[in-house]
Scaffold this active site. Structure first.
Site, PDB file in Angstrom:
ATOM      1  N   ASP A  90       0.990  -1.184  -0.041  1.00 17.91           N
ATOM      2  CA  ASP A  90      -0.050   0.176  -0.081  1.00 17.91           C
ATOM      3  C   ASP A  90       0.927   1.305   0.032  1.00 17.91           C
ATOM      4  O   ASP A  90       1.509   1.538   1.086  1.00 17.91           O
ATOM      5  CB  ASP A  90      -0.877   0.176   1.248  1.00 17.91           C
ATOM      6  CG  ASP A  90      -2.037  -0.930   1.368  1.00 17.91           C
ATOM      7  OD1 ASP A  90      -2.038  -2.000   0.388  1.00 17.91           O
ATOM      8  OD2 ASP A  90      -2.858  -0.899   1.875  1.00 17.91           O
ATOM      9  N   LYS A 152      -7.231   3.620  -2.714  1.00 23.37           N
ATOM     10  CA  LYS A 152      -7.352   3.472  -1.242  1.00 23.37           C
ATOM     11  C   LYS A 152      -7.705   4.755  -0.606  1.00 23.37           C
ATOM     12  O   LYS A 152      -6.936   5.784  -1.008  1.00 23.37           O
ATOM     13  CB  LYS A 152      -6.184   2.837  -0.465  1.00 23.37           C
ATOM     14  CG  LYS A 152      -6.284   2.619   0.995  1.00 23.37           C
ATOM     15  CD  LYS A 152      -4.973   1.718   1.628  1.00 23.37           C
ATOM     16  CE  LYS A 152      -5.015   1.952   3.275  1.00 23.37           C
ATOM     17  NZ  LYS A 152      -3.710   1.345   3.681  1.00 23.37           N
ATOM     18  N   LYS A 181     -10.192   0.269  -1.417  1.00 25.34           N
ATOM     19  CA  LYS A 181      -9.890  -0.186  -0.199  1.00 25.34           C
ATOM     20  C   LYS A 181     -10.468   1.278   0.705  1.00 25.34           C
ATOM     21  O   LYS A 181      -9.947   2.222   0.503  1.00 25.34           O
ATOM     22  CB  LYS A 181      -8.385  -0.504   0.063  1.00 25.34           C
ATOM     23  CG  LYS A 181      -8.139  -0.837   1.684  1.00 25.34           C
ATOM     24  CD  LYS A 181      -6.822  -1.363   1.831  1.00 25.34           C
ATOM     25  CE  LYS A 181      -6.460  -1.290   3.226  1.00 25.34           C
ATOM     26  NZ  LYS A 181      -5.128  -1.825   3.526  1.00 25.34           N
TER      27      LYS A 181
END
Length: 220
Positions: A90, A152, A181
């Site tokens: 990430d 995300k 996400k």
């Protein structure tokens, strides 16, 4: 136990996290069969050893939490993380560059990580609390162009976390090839279900066990 467990990245990113806390996190992730544990890079090998042979992945963070480091450093960090056992990464975008409309820089920054990750999925953290809608849309388009697997919402270390409106906006800004996400502030089962209904394919939270058990967490 609900299938919602498969959406959860069981997260511990605090800078004072201890080895025992990471071991406990991994035990919990195995017990509840969460998607991954999400940890800082220094703990990858520890988590990998604990989770080897299970269905739980090891997710780590790149350029975290500010995103303002050099692209070459993000790429190096990604490569080292995967060698240590990370199965997902990430990364945080260069937020200032996005706000300055330096789209080529932002694109190349994301692509440097995607290229370094090879087949390992890359989730790109936008830090939506710092962006307006136009910036979120533009960031999502750049993420997809760069080959990211997920967009995300948040690091959980800035001024706010995931919101339903931002999740919906992100979902509508990418094709079906790119997942979403939601991270930051998902503390209970109701909130988790709302995020999923809004379009989230994964949830980053330190409250996974309470969510599964239908309780409310006071943690972020």
């Amino acid at each position: 136990m609900s299938e919602i467990n498969s959406y959860i990245d069981h997260t511990l990113l605090k800078q004072d996290a201890t080895r025992q806390q990471i071991l406990d996190l991994c035990l919990e992730a195995k017990k509840y069969n969460f998607a991954t544990v999400c940890i800082n890079p220094s703990w990858i090998e520890t988590a990998y050893e604990q989770l080897r042979g299970t269905d739980v992945g090891v997710c780590t963070v790149i350029g975290f939490p500010l995103g303002a480091t050099l692209s070459s450093v993000k790429a190096f960090e990604t490569n080292a993380a995967i060698e240590a056992g990370a199965s997902e990464v990430d990364m945080v975008i260069n937020i200032g560059a996005l706000k300055d409309k330096q789209d080529e820089l932002v694109l190349n920054d994301i692509k440097a990580v995607v290229d370094a990750a090879l087949s390992v999925p890359v989730k790109v953290i936008l830090e939506t609390c710092l962006l307006n809608d136009e910036e979120i849309i533009r960031a999502c388009k750049l993420c997809e162009k760069a080959g990211a697997r997920f967009v995300k919402t948040s690091t959980g270390f800035s001024t706010g976390g995931a919101t339903l409106d931002h999740v919906k906006l992100m979902k509508s800004s990418v094709s079906e090839k790119v997942l979403v996400k939601a991270s930051g502030g998902v503390r209970d089962l109701a909130a988790a279900k709302e995020m999923i209904a809004a379009g989230a394919n994964r949830l980053g939270t330190s409250s996974g066990i309470k969510i599964i058990n239908g309780e409310v967490s006071d943690s972020y």
